[in-house]
Design an enzyme around this catalytic site. Sequence first.
Site, mmCIF file in Angstrom:
data_model
loop_
_atom_site.group_PDB
_atom_site.id
_atom_site.type_symbol
_atom_site.label_atom_id
_atom_site.label_comp_id
_atom_site.label_asym_id
_atom_site.label_seq_id
_atom_site.Cartn_x
_atom_site.Cartn_y
_atom_site.Cartn_z
ATOM 1 N N SER A 8 0.852 -1.191 0.000
ATOM 2 C CA SER A 8 0.000 0.000 0.000
ATOM 3 C C SER A 8 0.886 1.238 0.000
ATOM 4 O O SER A 8 1.588 1.525 0.970
ATOM 5 C CB SER A 8 -0.915 0.006 1.229
ATOM 6 O OG SER A 8 -1.432 1.317 1.384
ATOM 7 N N HIS A 33 -0.862 -1.102 -4.599
ATOM 8 C CA HIS A 33 -2.173 -0.851 -3.978
ATOM 9 C C HIS A 33 -2.293 0.647 -3.685
ATOM 10 O O HIS A 33 -1.506 1.212 -2.920
ATOM 11 C CB HIS A 33 -2.286 -1.679 -2.694
ATOM 12 C CG HIS A 33 -3.609 -1.584 -2.010
ATOM 13 N ND1 HIS A 33 -4.704 -2.354 -2.347
ATOM 14 C CD2 HIS A 33 -4.015 -0.801 -0.974
ATOM 15 C CE1 HIS A 33 -5.728 -2.059 -1.551
ATOM 16 N NE2 HIS A 33 -5.332 -1.116 -0.715
ATOM 17 N N ASP A 35 -4.646 3.682 -2.293
ATOM 18 C CA ASP A 35 -5.790 3.946 -1.416
ATOM 19 C C ASP A 35 -6.338 5.348 -1.627
ATOM 20 O O ASP A 35 -5.755 6.331 -1.162
ATOM 21 C CB ASP A 35 -5.350 3.802 0.047
ATOM 22 C CG ASP A 35 -5.058 2.354 0.400
ATOM 23 O OD1 ASP A 35 -5.992 1.537 0.363
ATOM 24 O OD2 ASP A 35 -3.889 2.034 0.695
ATOM 25 N N MET A 37 -9.020 8.082 -0.748
ATOM 26 C CA MET A 37 -9.956 8.387 0.356
ATOM 27 C C MET A 37 -10.545 9.777 0.162
ATOM 28 O O MET A 37 -9.813 10.714 -0.155
ATOM 29 C CB MET A 37 -9.203 8.364 1.689
ATOM 30 C CG MET A 37 -8.524 7.047 1.984
ATOM 31 S SD MET A 37 -7.670 7.131 3.567
ATOM 32 C CE MET A 37 -6.831 5.544 3.559
ATOM 33 N N HIS A 66 -7.998 0.999 -4.485
ATOM 34 C CA HIS A 66 -8.964 0.759 -3.412
ATOM 35 C C HIS A 66 -9.689 2.086 -3.169
ATOM 36 O O HIS A 66 -9.140 2.995 -2.552
ATOM 37 C CB HIS A 66 -8.186 0.280 -2.171
ATOM 38 C CG HIS A 66 -9.037 0.037 -0.967
ATOM 39 N ND1 HIS A 66 -8.489 -0.214 0.278
ATOM 40 C CD2 HIS A 66 -10.389 -0.007 -0.798
ATOM 41 C CE1 HIS A 66 -9.469 -0.391 1.153
ATOM 42 N NE2 HIS A 66 -10.624 -0.268 0.527
ATOM 43 N N MET A 68 -11.984 4.267 -1.395
ATOM 44 C CA MET A 68 -12.747 4.482 -0.156
ATOM 45 C C MET A 68 -13.492 5.796 -0.327
ATOM 46 O O MET A 68 -13.189 6.809 0.307
ATOM 47 C CB MET A 68 -11.791 4.503 1.042
ATOM 48 C CG MET A 68 -11.330 3.104 1.428
ATOM 49 S SD MET A 68 -9.842 3.121 2.421
ATOM 50 C CE MET A 68 -8.628 3.113 1.128
ATOM 51 N N MET A 137 -11.533 -6.143 4.705
ATOM 52 C CA MET A 137 -10.823 -5.166 5.535
ATOM 53 C C MET A 137 -10.537 -5.788 6.901
ATOM 54 O O MET A 137 -11.455 -6.245 7.586
ATOM 55 C CB MET A 137 -11.671 -3.902 5.737
ATOM 56 C CG MET A 137 -11.789 -2.968 4.546
ATOM 57 S SD MET A 137 -10.252 -2.386 3.803
ATOM 58 C CE MET A 137 -9.396 -1.642 5.191
ATOM 59 N N ASP A 175 -6.624 -6.593 3.757
ATOM 60 C CA ASP A 175 -6.020 -5.257 3.822
ATOM 61 C C ASP A 175 -6.183 -4.660 5.222
ATOM 62 O O ASP A 175 -7.306 -4.483 5.695
ATOM 63 C CB ASP A 175 -6.713 -4.369 2.774
ATOM 64 C CG ASP A 175 -6.131 -2.970 2.689
ATOM 65 O OD1 ASP A 175 -5.107 -2.691 3.333
ATOM 66 O OD2 ASP A 175 -6.729 -2.150 1.961
HETATM 67 C C1 DX5 Z 1 -6.556 1.462 5.115
HETATM 68 C C2 DX5 Z 1 -6.022 1.156 3.739
HETATM 69 C C3 DX5 Z 1 -4.871 0.245 3.744
HETATM 70 C C4 DX5 Z 1 -3.684 0.757 4.525
HETATM 71 C C5 DX5 Z 1 -2.967 -0.433 5.025
HETATM 72 O O1 DX5 Z 1 -7.752 2.118 5.032
HETATM 73 O O2 DX5 Z 1 -7.013 0.559 2.942
HETATM 74 O O3 DX5 Z 1 -4.512 -0.166 2.434
HETATM 75 O O4 DX5 Z 1 -2.806 1.552 3.784
HETATM 76 O O5 DX5 Z 1 -1.947 -0.007 5.841
HETATM 77 P P1 DX5 Z 1 -1.328 -0.967 6.943
HETATM 78 O O6 DX5 Z 1 -0.754 -2.164 6.208
HETATM 79 O O7 DX5 Z 1 -0.274 -0.119 7.560
HETATM 80 O O8 DX5 Z 1 -2.416 -1.375 7.874
HETATM 81 ZN ZN ZN Z 2 -6.339 -0.356 1.011
#
Ligand code: DX5
Ligand code: ZN
Length: 216
Positions: A8, A33, A35, A37, A66, A68, A137, A175
């Site tokens: 990630s 990956h 993320d 948000m 991903h 969110m 998750m 994840d």
């Molecule tokens: C959280 C993200 C993850 C996050 C994982 O909302 O979807 O992908 O970056 O980070 P770690 O591996 O540090 O939990």
């Molecule tokens: Zn993620």
Amino acid sequence: MNTIVAPSLLSCDFSRIKEESEMLNRSQAEWFHLDVMDGVFVPNISFGLPIIKAFRKHTDKILDVHAMIQNPDDFIEDFKAAGTDILTVHYEACTHLHRTIQKIKSTGMKAGVALNPHTPISLLKDVLKDLDMVLIMSVNPGFGGQSFIEGTYDKVRELKQEIDAKNLETIIQVDGGVNTKNASALVAAGATALVAGSAVYKSEDPMKTIEILKNA
Ligand code: DX5
Ligand code: ZN
């Protein structure tokens, strides 16, 4: 085992996107990956389309996005245009999930659905066969560096059973809080793709950590 490793990038140094990409290109990680948000669906804002495009410039590996974000439908074409290969949306963020999945696939991207820790596997029953991936998750989404929720193992097992019973090949991605200690148990439970942010980027040797996860 051929576990897919998807570091990630949320935990990487964004002032060095080129170098961070080159490190992953040399590593055994198959996927990047990313993320996204929106500060609405999750209580944090990360990055959006320009950053996906920037990573696309520096890698030929799979971009695993991903999302969110609330109501992702309006941005599906934009994610595709930015270079996304796999687009994962949240079950909890899509009112018309079936339509959203079809729309993602119509662009040529692979489609994933993510489930928050409180969302049961059974809710995917009627769309499972349409999905390329289910993301479980193992933390509440929004931040890197949180602790792994132990109930995840049972959820992975339950999903694996469903997938096998239907003779599907759906990827099971986990994840949140994934690290070199819990990776093998997750793979034994049925996980086929592992996302890891802080475990990779806070380790002394990220490439080595990726290799350990890959062989979990
Ligand atoms: C959280 C993200 C993850 C996050 C994982 O909302 O979807 O992908 O970056 O980070 P770690 O591996 O540090 O939990
Ligand atoms: Zn993620």
